[in-house]
Write a protein that holds these residues in place. Structure first.
Motif, short mmCIF file in Angstrom:
data_model
loop_
_atom_site.label_atom_id
_atom_site.label_comp_id
_atom_site.label_asym_id
_atom_site.label_seq_id
_atom_site.Cartn_x
_atom_site.Cartn_y
_atom_site.Cartn_z
N TYR A 171 0.82 -1.21 0.00
CA TYR A 171 0.00 0.00 0.00
C TYR A 171 0.86 1.27 0.00
O TYR A 171 0.42 2.30 -0.48
CB TYR A 171 -1.00 -0.03 1.16
N GLY A 172 2.07 1.18 0.51
CA GLY A 172 3.00 2.32 0.40
C GLY A 172 3.41 2.55 -1.04
O GLY A 172 3.48 3.69 -1.50
N LEU A 173 3.67 1.45 -1.77
CA LEU A 173 3.99 1.57 -3.19
C LEU A 173 2.79 2.11 -3.97
O LEU A 173 2.95 2.93 -4.88
CB LEU A 173 4.43 0.23 -3.77
N LEU A 174 1.60 1.66 -3.59
CA LEU A 174 0.39 2.16 -4.23
C LEU A 174 0.23 3.67 -3.98
O LEU A 174 -0.02 4.44 -4.92
CB LEU A 174 -0.84 1.41 -3.71
N LEU A 175 0.40 4.09 -2.72
CA LEU A 175 0.30 5.52 -2.41
C LEU A 175 1.36 6.31 -3.14
O LEU A 175 1.06 7.36 -3.73
CB LEU A 175 0.43 5.74 -0.90
N GLY A 176 2.59 5.83 -3.14
CA GLY A 176 3.66 6.52 -3.85
C GLY A 176 3.40 6.61 -5.34
O GLY A 176 3.60 7.66 -5.96
N GLY A 177 2.92 5.53 -5.93
CA GLY A 177 2.62 5.53 -7.36
C GLY A 177 1.50 6.49 -7.72
O GLY A 177 1.59 7.24 -8.69
N LEU A 178 0.43 6.47 -6.92
CA LEU A 178 -0.68 7.40 -7.18
C LEU A 178 -0.25 8.85 -6.99
O LEU A 178 -0.67 9.73 -7.76
CB LEU A 178 -1.86 7.07 -6.27
N THR A 179 0.59 9.10 -6.00
CA THR A 179 1.09 10.46 -5.78
C THR A 179 1.97 10.92 -6.94
O THR A 179 1.87 12.06 -7.39
CB THR A 179 1.87 10.52 -4.46
N VAL A 180 2.80 10.02 -7.45
CA VAL A 180 3.64 10.37 -8.60
C VAL A 180 2.78 10.63 -9.83
O VAL A 180 3.01 11.59 -10.57
CB VAL A 180 4.69 9.26 -8.87
N SER A 184 7.50 9.65 -3.34
CA SER A 184 7.10 10.99 -3.78
C SER A 184 8.27 11.96 -3.74
O SER A 184 8.43 12.79 -4.64
CB SER A 184 5.96 11.48 -2.90
N ILE A 185 9.10 11.87 -2.71
CA ILE A 185 10.26 12.75 -2.59
C ILE A 185 11.26 12.47 -3.71
O ILE A 185 11.80 13.39 -4.32
CB ILE A 185 10.92 12.59 -1.21
N ILE A 186 11.50 11.20 -3.99
CA ILE A 186 12.43 10.84 -5.07
C ILE A 186 11.92 11.39 -6.40
O ILE A 186 12.68 11.97 -7.18
CB ILE A 186 12.63 9.31 -5.13
N TYR A 187 10.61 11.23 -6.67
CA TYR A 187 10.06 11.78 -7.89
C TYR A 187 10.17 13.31 -7.90
O TYR A 187 10.50 13.90 -8.93
CB TYR A 187 8.61 11.37 -8.11
N GLY A 188 9.87 13.95 -6.78
CA GLY A 188 9.94 15.41 -6.71
C GLY A 188 11.33 15.94 -7.01
O GLY A 188 11.49 16.92 -7.74
N ILE A 189 12.35 15.28 -6.48
CA ILE A 189 13.73 15.69 -6.76
C ILE A 189 14.05 15.44 -8.22
O ILE A 189 14.70 16.27 -8.88
CB ILE A 189 14.71 14.97 -5.82
N PHE A 190 13.59 14.32 -8.78
CA PHE A 190 13.78 14.04 -10.21
C PHE A 190 13.12 15.13 -11.06
O PHE A 190 13.71 15.62 -12.03
CB PHE A 190 13.21 12.66 -10.55
N VAL A 221 6.74 4.94 3.22
CA VAL A 221 7.07 4.39 1.89
C VAL A 221 6.55 5.30 0.79
O VAL A 221 7.27 5.63 -0.17
CB VAL A 221 6.52 2.95 1.74
N GLY A 222 5.30 5.73 0.90
CA GLY A 222 4.71 6.61 -0.11
C GLY A 222 5.43 7.94 -0.22
O GLY A 222 5.66 8.45 -1.32
N SER A 223 5.81 8.52 0.91
CA SER A 223 6.47 9.83 0.86
C SER A 223 7.89 9.71 0.32
O SER A 223 8.36 10.62 -0.36
CB SER A 223 6.46 10.50 2.23
N SER A 273 8.96 17.38 3.72
CA SER A 273 7.97 16.45 3.18
C SER A 273 7.87 15.20 4.05
O SER A 273 6.77 14.74 4.38
CB SER A 273 8.32 16.04 1.76
N LEU A 274 9.02 14.65 4.42
CA LEU A 274 9.00 13.45 5.26
C LEU A 274 8.45 13.77 6.64
O LEU A 274 7.67 13.00 7.20
CB LEU A 274 10.40 12.85 5.36
N GLY A 275 8.82 14.90 7.19
CA GLY A 275 8.31 15.31 8.50
C GLY A 275 6.81 15.50 8.51
O GLY A 275 6.12 15.03 9.42
N SER A 276 6.30 16.17 7.49
CA SER A 276 4.85 16.37 7.44
C SER A 276 4.12 15.06 7.17
O SER A 276 3.03 14.83 7.70
CB SER A 276 4.48 17.43 6.39
N ALA A 277 4.71 14.17 6.37
CA ALA A 277 4.09 12.86 6.13
C ALA A 277 4.03 12.06 7.42
O ALA A 277 3.02 11.41 7.70
CB ALA A 277 4.86 12.10 5.05
#
Length: 166
Positions: free
Chosen positions: A15-24, A90-96, A85-87, A149-153
């Motif tokens: 579900y972390g991968l799902l959240l991360g994927g949907l966020t991306v 999301s952070i990796i994608y945001g930096i990319f 996991v989701g954040s 981002s990680l802190g707020s997550a």
């Protein structure tokens, strides 16, 4: 009635991968529509719905696999793990996105923020605007964005996990 950490771990990862994927996907959609600079309340609401949905469905999946039982501690671990996991994804994608897809993102964010500040307070002096620019540069560095981002997550994830775990 006892449950192994392997099941919690698998639910968190799935579900972390799902959240991360949907966020991306949502972030990429905003980027393609050129709406990624101005973070409005609608974007925050969609991210909140995605997060709550991933946590609730993750907790329900664990509960169904555990003969209908879910303790508050297990619900908290699952929800917080899903958020972490989701954040991270999301952070990796945001930096990319900030470094590869649109290297001018930070310049656009600064210009947008300064324009908003001037519209809200037209009496800003040049010195105040320069100080504001300096703080924007500090807080919009990739490392600071990742930390906040990680802190707020973690903060919001723990609140959501406690509420949904009850």
């Amino acid at each position: 009635m006892t449950q192994t950490n392997g099941t919690i771990k698998s639910v968190v990862i799935n579900y972390g991968l799902l959240l991360g994927g949907l966020t991306v996907v949502f972030s990429l959609m905003l980027f393609l529509m050129d709406m990624h600079i101005e973070q409005g309340s609608l974007q925050s609401l969609v991210n909140l719905i995605l997060t709550v949905g991933a946590i609730v469905f993750g907790q329900l999946a664990f509960k169904n696999g555990n003969q209908g039982f879910l303790s508050l501690g297990e619900g908290f671990k699952i929800g917080l793990g899903i958020c972490v996991v989701g954040s991270i994804i999301s952070i990796i994608y945001g930096i990319f996105q900030m470094t590869i897809l649109d290297p001018e993102t930070m310049t656009k964010v600064m210009e947008y923020s300064i324009d908003q500040a001037i519209q809200q307070n037209p009496e800003l002096t040049d010195e105040m605007i320069e100080a504001y620019e300096g703080s924007i540069e500090f807080f919009t560095s990739p490392s600071m964005i990742a930390v906040f981002s990680l802190g707020s997550a973690l903060f919001f994830g723990s609140i959501i996990s406690l509420i949904t775990g009850l």
